[in-house]
Design an enzyme around this catalytic site. Structure first.
Site, PDB file in Angstrom:
ATOM      1  N   HIS A  30      -7.724  -5.637  -0.308  1.00  0.00           N
ATOM      2  CA  HIS A  30      -6.478  -4.927  -0.041  1.00  0.00           C
ATOM      3  C   HIS A  30      -5.813  -5.530   1.200  1.00  0.00           C
ATOM      4  O   HIS A  30      -6.310  -5.357   2.318  1.00  0.00           O
ATOM      5  CB  HIS A  30      -6.878  -3.466   0.210  1.00  0.00           C
TER       6      HIS A  30
ATOM      7  N   SER B  62       0.817  -1.207   0.000  1.00  0.00           N
ATOM      8  CA  SER B  62       0.000   0.000   0.000  1.00  0.00           C
ATOM      9  C   SER B  62       0.858   1.268   0.000  1.00  0.00           C
ATOM     10  O   SER B  62       1.713   1.406  -0.872  1.00  0.00           O
ATOM     11  CB  SER B  62      -0.936  -0.063   1.212  1.00  0.00           C
TER      12      SER B  62
HETATM   13  C1  GCU Z   1      -5.361   4.851   1.682  1.00  0.00           C
HETATM   14  C2  GCU Z   1      -4.764   5.614   0.530  1.00  0.00           C
HETATM   15  C3  GCU Z   1      -3.961   4.706  -0.391  1.00  0.00           C
HETATM   16  C4  GCU Z   1      -2.948   3.918   0.405  1.00  0.00           C
HETATM   17  C5  GCU Z   1      -3.627   3.212   1.547  1.00  0.00           C
HETATM   18  C6  GCU Z   1      -2.676   2.526   2.524  1.00  0.00           C
HETATM   19  O1  GCU Z   1      -6.344   3.991   1.235  1.00  0.00           O
HETATM   20  O2  GCU Z   1      -5.793   6.243  -0.141  1.00  0.00           O
HETATM   21  O3  GCU Z   1      -3.285   5.457  -1.378  1.00  0.00           O
HETATM   22  O4  GCU Z   1      -2.261   3.026  -0.432  1.00  0.00           O
HETATM   23  O5  GCU Z   1      -4.349   4.137   2.337  1.00  0.00           O
HETATM   24  O6  GCU Z   1      -1.512   2.804   2.554  1.00  0.00           O
HETATM   25  O7  GCU Z   1      -3.149   1.736   3.310  1.00  0.00           O
END
Ligand code: GCU
Length: 422
Positions: A403, A262
């Site tokens: 995710h 992420s």
């Molecule tokens: C949020 C953000 C993302 C990121 C994510 C994370 O959802 O919008 O861009 O990748 O957090 O790091 O968990």
């Protein structure tokens, strides 16, 4: 009548032009009428066609890197190395004896300021130098494994040891184990080195803490417009840990694999583009500002990320809110900066915020550079079905699910690393 025909003709030409613009516009969201044209990887700013590794390295790579540095992640405005290494723990009986656990503090000082990075490493308990995955964690080293000997980090802000705080911290012990497949990593002959990313720069919109302030000029209180946001600071931190790993006799410094999930997947890509000592890079579900093509405007957009996380990127990146097409680069070029080192992009089918198809297309487009080096890139043209990995020099899979980081993801990373290292 003539007027009407003329009008239809103009309309036709306009629509034709619009759709001819995007070379992969077919992949854009059906509801999103924006077509886009990716900046060309293999044509330099001065119009030179790039067809050899030498031309890429001499003419094109540098201009792309410098654009990302000044306009997206931000440059690091100075140098600082750790001055002290403090070994806190060394135990040859970790994980039932199959691993060695080591914990060290890397201490950085400038004037009256200092930061401490507490690194946790598990090595396979063998008498050889091991390859290692280097990765930040989100919630503290003690969240990675339910091991009572993992030291809980206390920053200046959270050092209070009252009972309630201690209990909250203890509750996180092993809380993120499912994301680390530690036993699989060790059993496959790899080490794992990890630190809490907040050690380098706390993840909040505040530039008075973390590493930034140690490199300010006199009177400076926040980074200049082309200077580092937090992602660039975290990437810098990975390089400083690499400085340490190069001195660590249980590790093979030629086989350090960056991994990040992420926001930390975005970080791993930028760190890998910046520091050529990392021999492989893995970005898991990294999305906007990571592997996903920004111009698609699917899932998270530049405006969203700069609004919700104003501290992640350089201030200059805010110029591209709702204005992706004026960027001279797109994220396929970030992946290309890692070539010819193996790079892995992983998506998850339900992670629409990160635009899985955009991540795939960036990896596919970046493959062109690998081809120039005589290597096989991703090796496919269309988004594959779920749980079907492809392992060229560019690796890709679309895992079924949300995710996250799962055992399936780690199994692929280990296979990929074995393929390229052994
Ligand atoms: C949020 C953000 C993302 C990121 C994510 C994370 O959802 O919008 O861009 O990748 O957090 O790091 O968990």
């Amino acid at each position: 009548m003539v007027k009407k025909t003329l009008l239809s003709l103009i309309c036709f030409v306009f629509i034709f032009k619009l759709s001819a613009q995007g070379n992969i516009e077919n992949n854009a969201n059906k509801n999103d009428l924006i077509s886009y044209k990716l900046p060309k990887l293999l044509i330099s700013n001065s119009g030179k066609k790039i067809s050899t590794p030498r031309e890429w390295e001499n003419f094109r790579r540098g201009e792309i890197y410098s654009y990302f540095a000044n306009n997206i992640y931000g440059i690091v405005p100075g140098e600082l190395n750790f001055q002290e290494v403090e070994v806190l723990d060394f135990d040859k009986n970790a994980l039932g004896g199959k691993a060695i656990r080591k914990q060290v503090n890397l201490i950085f000082k400038k004037g009256k300021k200092s930061i401490v990075m507490t690194l946790l490493i598990y090595f396979p308990n063998k008498k050889i130098k091991s390859p290692v995955f280097l990765a930040y964690n989100f919630e503290g080293n003690h969240s990675v494994n339910d091991d009572p000997s993992i030291i809980i980090y206390r920053s200046k802000e959270n050092e209070s040891t009252n009972e309630k705080n201690e209990e909250t911290r203890e509750n996180k012990r092993g809380g993120r184990e499912s994301r680390w497949a530690l036993n699989k990593i060790i059993d496959s002959g790899y080490g794992l080195a990890t630190i809490d990313y907040n050690n380098v720069d706390p993840d909040k919109n505040d530039f008075s803490d973390g590493i930034h302030s140690l490199l300010y000029k006199f009177g400076q209180i926040k980074p200049a417009k082309n200077e580092w946001g937090s992602i660039s600071a975290w990437a810098w931190g990975m390089s400083r840990i690499m400085d340490y790993l190069e001195t660590e006799e249980l590790i093979d410094p030629k086989k350090v694999i960056l991994f990040g999930h992420s926001r930390l997947g975005k970080t791993a890509l930028w760190a890998g583009a910046t520091d050529l000592r990392f021999s492989m890079v893995i970005s898991n579900n990294s999305g906007c500002g990571g592997a996903a093509i920004s111009r698609r405007r699917i899932g998270e957009k530049i405006l969203d990320i700069n609004t919700n996380f104003p501290h992640w990127f350089a201030k200059n990146f805010h110029n591209f809110n709702e204005n992706e097409s004026s960027l001279k680069v797109d994220q396929h070029m970030l992946i290309a900066l890692i070539a010819p080192r193996p790079v892995y992009v992983a998506s998850a089918s339900e992670d629409t915020w990160a635009d899985p198809e955009g991540e795939f297309l960036a990896a596919k487009e970046a493959s062109l550079i690998y081809n120039i080096y005589g290597k096989k890139g991703i090796g496919i043209d269309k988004l594959p079905s779920t749980n079907t990995p492809f392992h060229g020099s560019v690796g890709y899979h679309l895992r079924e699910g949300k995710h996250d980081v799962t055992d399936f993801d780690w199994e692929q990373y280990i296979i990929f690393a074995n393929k390229h290292f052994r």
